[in-house]
Scaffold this active site. Sequence first.
Site, PDB file in Angstrom:
ATOM      1  CG  ASN A  58     -10.258   2.963   1.850  1.00 41.54           C
ATOM      2  OD1 ASN A  58     -11.354   2.934   1.305  1.00 41.54           O
ATOM      3  ND2 ASN A  58      -9.881   2.069   2.739  1.00 41.54           N
ATOM      4  CG  ASN A  63      -8.953   6.091   6.459  1.00 45.56           C
ATOM      5  OD1 ASN A  63      -7.890   6.588   6.837  1.00 45.56           O
ATOM      6  ND2 ASN A  63      -9.828   5.596   7.305  1.00 45.56           N
ATOM      7  CG  ASP A  66      -1.833   0.400  -3.261  1.00 48.34           C
ATOM      8  OD1 ASP A  66      -2.003   1.594  -2.930  1.00 48.34           O
ATOM      9  OD2 ASP A  66      -2.533  -0.523  -2.805  1.00 48.34           O
ATOM     10  CG  HIS A 126      -2.294   0.428   1.027  1.00 45.98           C
ATOM     11  ND1 HIS A 126      -2.924   0.419  -0.204  1.00 45.98           N
ATOM     12  CD2 HIS A 126      -3.229   0.901   1.904  1.00 45.98           C
ATOM     13  CE1 HIS A 126      -4.169   0.869  -0.067  1.00 45.98           C
ATOM     14  NE2 HIS A 126      -4.379   1.163   1.190  1.00 45.98           N
TER      15      HIS A 126
END
Length: 199
Positions: free
Chosen positions: A125, A79, A104, A26
């Site tokens: 997110n 997020n 990603d 991520h």
Amino acid sequence: MTDTATPVWLVVGLGNPGPTYAGHRHNIGYLVADELASRMGSSFRAHKSGRADVVEGRFGAPGSDQARVVLARPRSYMNEVGGPVKALATFYKVPPERVVAIHDELDIPFDTMRAKLGGGDNGHNGLKSMRSSLGTGDFHRLRVGIGRPPGRQEVADFVLSNYSAAERKVLPFQVDTAADAVECLVLEGLERTQQKFNS
């Protein structure tokens, strides 16, 4: 940055802050941002908004038509990156079409990438948060492939896990190529970048 005639680009590496997340899939956006900062010969410093670390500089060879760039790593979790990105875009007067998010992408195999303008969030997110805060999804994205989780592994567990040993050998080259793609996008435009880097 005193040259106000040249438009500014805001290049944002998406990731989660802190050592716990550093090697995760991520966090590929952070890795690419680090490579770009190193090429610019600078290290990240806290922005006065307190919500991101930034490097201000230029892409391109000295003496050429260089592009003014603010490279950013938000300090918030994935997020919530939209808030810091919006604050920086407002501060530097950067419209959404000159924002580049490096992130990603599950739907692209590892060691491939695609540049695009606009589009959906695809469950990401960070993109969702950026779209919400900027009020539009019409910003550039460099989608760096991480592939799909093996077997029945949950997507959330997969993106928040480290690269495999085999992938880690290739990762520096992928990061390097992704940094090339970001420079190309800013200096030569989307179409040229897609021709050269989209796989």
